[in-house]
Design a protein around this motif. Structure first.
Motif, PDB file in Angstrom:
ATOM      1  N   ALA A 157       0.828  -1.206   0.000  1.00 36.91           N
ATOM      2  CA  ALA A 157       0.000   0.000   0.000  1.00 36.91           C
ATOM      3  C   ALA A 157       0.865   1.261   0.000  1.00 36.91           C
ATOM      4  O   ALA A 157       0.567   2.226  -0.710  1.00 36.91           O
ATOM      5  CB  ALA A 157      -0.930  -0.010   1.211  1.00 36.91           C
ATOM      6  N   CYS A 160       2.521   1.695  -3.573  1.00 40.40           N
ATOM      7  CA  CYS A 160       1.551   2.097  -4.586  1.00 40.40           C
ATOM      8  C   CYS A 160       1.030   3.508  -4.340  1.00 40.40           C
ATOM      9  O   CYS A 160       0.756   4.254  -5.294  1.00 40.40           O
ATOM     10  CB  CYS A 160       0.387   1.104  -4.620  1.00 40.40           C
ATOM     11  SG  CYS A 160       0.835  -0.538  -5.220  1.00 40.40           S
ATOM     12  N   MET A 161       0.910   3.895  -3.069  1.00 39.40           N
ATOM     13  CA  MET A 161       0.422   5.236  -2.764  1.00 39.40           C
ATOM     14  C   MET A 161       1.437   6.297  -3.189  1.00 39.40           C
ATOM     15  O   MET A 161       1.067   7.376  -3.649  1.00 39.40           O
ATOM     16  CB  MET A 161       0.116   5.370  -1.275  1.00 39.40           C
ATOM     17  CG  MET A 161      -0.650   6.648  -0.930  1.00 39.40           C
ATOM     18  SD  MET A 161      -1.245   6.693   0.776  1.00 39.40           S
ATOM     19  CE  MET A 161       0.309   6.828   1.647  1.00 39.40           C
ATOM     20  N   PHE A 217      -5.445   3.160  -0.936  1.00 39.20           N
ATOM     21  CA  PHE A 217      -4.248   2.677  -0.249  1.00 39.20           C
ATOM     22  C   PHE A 217      -4.063   3.368   1.099  1.00 39.20           C
ATOM     23  O   PHE A 217      -3.529   2.765   2.039  1.00 39.20           O
ATOM     24  CB  PHE A 217      -3.020   2.882  -1.134  1.00 39.20           C
ATOM     25  CG  PHE A 217      -2.980   1.959  -2.323  1.00 39.20           C
ATOM     26  CD1 PHE A 217      -2.984   0.593  -2.149  1.00 39.20           C
ATOM     27  CD2 PHE A 217      -2.933   2.461  -3.612  1.00 39.20           C
ATOM     28  CE1 PHE A 217      -2.954  -0.268  -3.234  1.00 39.20           C
ATOM     29  CE2 PHE A 217      -2.908   1.606  -4.704  1.00 39.20           C
ATOM     30  CZ  PHE A 217      -2.918   0.243  -4.516  1.00 39.20           C
ATOM     31  N   LEU A 239      -7.284  -3.989  -2.437  1.00 36.96           N
ATOM     32  CA  LEU A 239      -6.066  -4.173  -3.223  1.00 36.96           C
ATOM     33  C   LEU A 239      -6.388  -4.237  -4.712  1.00 36.96           C
ATOM     34  O   LEU A 239      -5.681  -3.635  -5.534  1.00 36.96           O
ATOM     35  CB  LEU A 239      -5.351  -5.449  -2.783  1.00 36.96           C
ATOM     36  CG  LEU A 239      -4.032  -5.769  -3.494  1.00 36.96           C
ATOM     37  CD1 LEU A 239      -3.016  -4.668  -3.274  1.00 36.96           C
ATOM     38  CD2 LEU A 239      -3.477  -7.106  -3.023  1.00 36.96           C
ATOM     39  N   GLY A 242      -7.484  -0.727  -5.847  1.00 37.98           N
ATOM     40  CA  GLY A 242      -6.337   0.174  -5.815  1.00 37.98           C
ATOM     41  C   GLY A 242      -5.395  -0.053  -6.985  1.00 37.98           C
ATOM     42  O   GLY A 242      -4.931   0.905  -7.625  1.00 37.98           O
TER      43      GLY A 242
END
Length: 321
Positions: A157, A160-161, A217, A239, A242
């Motif tokens: 998370a 990806c954020m 995320f 997930l 996202g």
């Protein structure tokens, strides 16, 4: 074949343990009474199949219906019923078939929930010789895996954020830096209306999708409890959504980047925007290729994992009386 009948554990229980479905199915098809046999610890082939996570063998519970009631209520020497078997941690060889601790946790929860469907309500909360219910045993056996799954999910998370934030920043800036053509006499950004519309839509799509991805995320980092049940549905869906919105934002950003070059250089060097557009496909292709193992695990845990417990056809061709 006499040895098979006199010592069934030498064949059917070893076959159930290693997952040799073909041998086991042939024996049960030829000698249906073998399905009633138990090993030295009073476990049936279904119990062993659940312990070692062999779905094809476990699905025999739907075909040999005469032993279903026997299997779901039967207990081994430690008073473990079938759901206790599902509550135990799968062997490493089966866990390693799925990469990532989070997906392994999802797979284990799937097994537990599927076996639970067959259990009478009174057996769901029944305690074994150690005084543990199936759910308590599941929590005890999967404590370490749950910790690893939480760490893996938070790390994913965060990464990806960061990517989503960078994309949102870039496309937000681009929205207020409208590209102009290189014609000094007429610097009109709407010289090519179609391309400009493509730029505007793709830039807005990238901004919105990356913002949604950031929020998803962020919720995984701040709001999520990371309890066992969260991995079964909530975290898995977050997930998926996202990653999908992140992928959409990357594609939209590349489209906006390419259309900006078309607007800027369409009246001078025509091969430049075409060449840049081709290069813009590289990040999209690379993102897809590098994250393909992750995509496959996500899709498997969300859709195909549940299908292994619902075979489309009978395999024993055995009809009980």
């Amino acid at each position: 074949m006499k040895r098979v009948i006199s010592e069934p554990s030498q064949v059917i229980f070893i076959a159930a343990e290693v997952g040799n479905f073909e041998v086991l199915a042939e024996l049960v098809r030829s000698y249906p009474d073998l399905a009633w046999e138990v090993d030295a610890e009073n476990r049936s082939i279904i119990h062993i199949a659940v312990l070692h996570r062999h779905a094809a063998i476990f699905n025999l519970i739907n075909e040999i219906r005469t032993i279903r009631n026997f299997v779901v209520t039967y207990e081994d020497d430690d008073q473990n019923n079938l759901l206790h078997c599902a509550a135990k941690l799968a062997p490493p060889s089966q866990l390693n078939l799925v990469s990532g601790a989070a997906f392994q946790m999802m797979h284990e929860l799937r097994w537990y929930e599927e076996v639970k469907k067959y259990m009478p309500p009174c057996f769901v909360e029944k305690r074994n010789s150690n005084g543990k219910t199936p759910r308590e045993l599941f929590t005890e056996e999967h404590t370490e895996l749950l910790t690893k799954a939480e760490s893996w999910m938070k790390s994913m998370a965060k990464s990806c954020m960061i990517v989503s934030t960078l994309i949102a920043t870039e496309v937000f800036t681009a929205a207020f830096s409208i590209p102009h053509g290189d014609d000094d006499k007429n610097c009109n950004p709407i010289r090519n209306a179609i391309i400009f519309i493509i730029f505007a839509i793709s830039d807005a799509t990238a901004l919105v999708s990356s913002s949604i991805s950031i929020l998803i995320f962020l919720s995984m980092l701040v709001i999520a409890r990371y309890a066992e049940d969260d991995f079964f549905k909530s975290l898995r869906l977050k997930l998926i959504y996202g990653l999908v919105t992140l992928f959409i934002s990357i594609i939209s950003m590349m489209v906006a980047f390419s259309s900006a070059f078309f607007i800027t250089y369409s009246n001078s060097i025509k091969w430049v925007p075409i060449f840049v557009s081709v290069l813009a496909l590289a990040p999209i292709t690379l993102f897809t290729f590098l994250l393909f193992p992750l995509w496959s695990d996500v899709v498997y845990s969300a859709y195909f994992c549940r299908s292994i417990f619902r075979p489309s056809k009978h395999v024993l061709y055995y009809v009980d009386g």
